[in-house]
Design a protein around this motif. Sequence first.
Motif, PDB file in Angstrom:
ATOM      1  N   ALA A  66      -2.249   3.129  -6.759  1.00  0.00           N
ATOM      2  CA  ALA A  66      -3.591   2.553  -6.899  1.00  0.00           C
ATOM      3  C   ALA A  66      -4.681   3.323  -6.165  1.00  0.00           C
ATOM      4  O   ALA A  66      -5.782   2.821  -5.987  1.00  0.00           O
ATOM      5  CB  ALA A  66      -3.571   1.107  -6.395  1.00  0.00           C
ATOM      6  N   ARG A  67      -4.388   4.553  -5.727  1.00  0.00           N
ATOM      7  CA  ARG A  67      -5.426   5.406  -5.136  1.00  0.00           C
ATOM      8  C   ARG A  67      -5.924   6.359  -6.216  1.00  0.00           C
ATOM      9  O   ARG A  67      -5.165   7.174  -6.739  1.00  0.00           O
ATOM     10  CB  ARG A  67      -4.889   6.172  -3.933  1.00  0.00           C
ATOM     11  CG  ARG A  67      -5.905   7.129  -3.331  1.00  0.00           C
ATOM     12  CD  ARG A  67      -5.471   7.650  -1.975  1.00  0.00           C
ATOM     13  NE  ARG A  67      -5.937   6.780  -0.905  1.00  0.00           N
ATOM     14  CZ  ARG A  67      -5.179   6.311   0.057  1.00  0.00           C
ATOM     15  NH1 ARG A  67      -3.885   6.592   0.079  1.00  0.00           N
ATOM     16  NH2 ARG A  67      -5.693   5.533   1.001  1.00  0.00           N
ATOM     17  N   MET A 148       0.113   7.261  -4.862  1.00  0.00           N
ATOM     18  CA  MET A 148       0.610   6.198  -3.996  1.00  0.00           C
ATOM     19  C   MET A 148      -0.315   6.043  -2.785  1.00  0.00           C
ATOM     20  O   MET A 148      -0.691   7.038  -2.163  1.00  0.00           O
ATOM     21  CB  MET A 148       2.028   6.506  -3.521  1.00  0.00           C
ATOM     22  CG  MET A 148       3.080   6.169  -4.549  1.00  0.00           C
ATOM     23  SD  MET A 148       3.094   4.406  -4.929  1.00  0.00           S
ATOM     24  CE  MET A 148       4.418   4.348  -6.125  1.00  0.00           C
ATOM     25  N   PRO A 149      -0.655   4.812  -2.419  1.00  0.00           N
ATOM     26  CA  PRO A 149      -1.535   4.570  -1.268  1.00  0.00           C
ATOM     27  C   PRO A 149      -0.750   4.573   0.035  1.00  0.00           C
ATOM     28  O   PRO A 149      -0.499   3.528   0.636  1.00  0.00           O
ATOM     29  CB  PRO A 149      -2.118   3.188  -1.572  1.00  0.00           C
ATOM     30  CG  PRO A 149      -1.034   2.499  -2.349  1.00  0.00           C
ATOM     31  CD  PRO A 149      -0.328   3.565  -3.145  1.00  0.00           C
ATOM     32  N   LEU A 150      -0.357   5.757   0.490  1.00  0.00           N
ATOM     33  CA  LEU A 150       0.453   5.833   1.701  1.00  0.00           C
ATOM     34  C   LEU A 150      -0.361   5.410   2.921  1.00  0.00           C
ATOM     35  O   LEU A 150      -1.584   5.582   2.953  1.00  0.00           O
ATOM     36  CB  LEU A 150       0.966   7.268   1.891  1.00  0.00           C
ATOM     37  CG  LEU A 150       1.929   7.770   0.809  1.00  0.00           C
ATOM     38  CD1 LEU A 150       2.308   9.211   1.086  1.00  0.00           C
ATOM     39  CD2 LEU A 150       3.176   6.904   0.735  1.00  0.00           C
ATOM     40  N   PRO A 151       0.305   4.869   3.946  1.00  0.00           N
ATOM     41  CA  PRO A 151      -0.406   4.462   5.166  1.00  0.00           C
ATOM     42  C   PRO A 151      -1.127   5.632   5.816  1.00  0.00           C
ATOM     43  O   PRO A 151      -0.735   6.797   5.635  1.00  0.00           O
ATOM     44  CB  PRO A 151       0.725   3.942   6.062  1.00  0.00           C
ATOM     45  CG  PRO A 151       1.829   3.592   5.134  1.00  0.00           C
ATOM     46  CD  PRO A 151       1.740   4.557   3.994  1.00  0.00           C
ATOM     47  N   ALA A 177       4.317  -0.566   0.524  1.00  0.00           N
ATOM     48  CA  ALA A 177       5.704  -0.961   0.258  1.00  0.00           C
ATOM     49  C   ALA A 177       6.212  -1.929   1.318  1.00  0.00           C
ATOM     50  O   ALA A 177       5.804  -1.858   2.477  1.00  0.00           O
ATOM     51  CB  ALA A 177       6.596   0.276   0.232  1.00  0.00           C
ATOM     52  N   PRO A 178       7.133  -2.828   0.938  1.00  0.00           N
ATOM     53  CA  PRO A 178       7.874  -3.611   1.937  1.00  0.00           C
ATOM     54  C   PRO A 178       8.974  -2.714   2.490  1.00  0.00           C
ATOM     55  O   PRO A 178      10.094  -2.674   1.997  1.00  0.00           O
ATOM     56  CB  PRO A 178       8.438  -4.782   1.111  1.00  0.00           C
ATOM     57  CG  PRO A 178       8.582  -4.224  -0.271  1.00  0.00           C
ATOM     58  CD  PRO A 178       7.532  -3.159  -0.433  1.00  0.00           C
TER      59      PRO A 178
END
Length: 341
Positions: A66-67, A148-151, A177-178
Motif C-alpha cells: 500500500a505504499r 510493501m510498507p516496511l517499518p 505484518a503480524p
Amino acid sequence: MNIEEFDYELPESLIAQTPLKQRDQSRLLYLNRETGETEDLHFKDITRFFKPGDTLVLNDTRVMPARLFGIKEETNAKVEMLMLTQIEGDDWEVLLKPAKRIKLGQTLSFGEGKIKATCIKELDQGGRVMRLSYEGILQERLDELGEMPLPPYIKERLDEKERYQTVYAKAAGSAAAPTAGLHFTDELLEDIQKQGVQIAFVTLHVGLGTFRPVSVDHIDDHEMHSEYYQMSQETADILNETKAAGHRIISVGTTSTRTLETIRTQFDTFKATSGWTDIFIYPGFEFKAIDGLITNFHLPKSTLVMLVSAFSSRQFVLSAYRHAVAEKYRFFSFGDAMIII
C-alpha cells in the motif's frame, strides 16, 4: 507508571534488516512468565511447549502493498502515499509525503492514472482522507503498483514481497505484518496439529500506529490507535470449548492477543463479532483470554513492550531483553521470537 521504566539499550546492529531464508530457523527465547527463567532455543523447538488440547490462535490478516509513488496532477510534483485504513467504499485514511502541499480537492495520480486519489479531508500529522478511483480491482492495481510498507527502522529493500506475509495470510487490510507469525511454515503448523493442538484464526488489521512512539511521560495518558478486528463463529466455538475443557489458549503475536482480550473483556466469552479496538494492555491488566504468548522483540518504550510486560512482569521481560541483547538475538519485525508461558 513512567515510560522510562520500559526502556532498554539496543545496539542498532541488532535490528534485523532482512528476513532469514528459512522462516523457522530464527532463534527462540523461552521465558517462564512466573519465575523469569529463560532458555535459548530455535523456533522449530516451539513444539516442546504445546500440549494436546491447546489452541494456537493466529492473525490471518494480509499486508497490502500500500505504499504508492506518484505525482500531483496539477504540478507533476512527486508524492508518496501510504494507505492505512479503509473508511468506507473507496475512501481511505492515508499518510502523504509531502503532506502540507496536498489540499482539499487536489488529485494524485499513480501508475499513469491507473489509481487516482482525491483529497476529501485533512487530518493531523500528515494524514488525509483520499477518495480513490481506479481501473479494475483495487487489490490487483496495488499488487502491480505498490510496495510493501516496511517499518521505518528497516532500511534494506525487500526483494520478495511474500516474506513480509505469514504463510496463512488471507484477509487483506494491514499496513504492517503480524510479525510473530512470520516464523511459521506450513510444515511446522502441520507438526503442531499432529500434537493434538487446534489452530484457530482471528483477523486484526495492523495499523501504523503500532510503530508510533509513546509521546507522554506517564503511560496512563497515552491514547491508543484503533484497529479493525473480526472473529468468526468457528473460532469462537473452538476457543470456548478450549476454555471449558480447562486447556490453554496460546496467542501468536500482540495483535491476536489484543483481539482475544478485547472480545473476552467485552463479552466475558468468545463470540462471532467485529469492530474497532483501542485496548491498551500494560502492567496491572487482568488477562482473561490467553495462557501463552509467542511474540517478537519490540521497540524500547513501546506499547508492545508494555503488553508483554503485563503478561509476565516488567522485571522479567526487561531481564530477558537484556539477555537477548547480550546473546545477539535479532530484533523487531524480521528478528527472532520469544515464547512466554
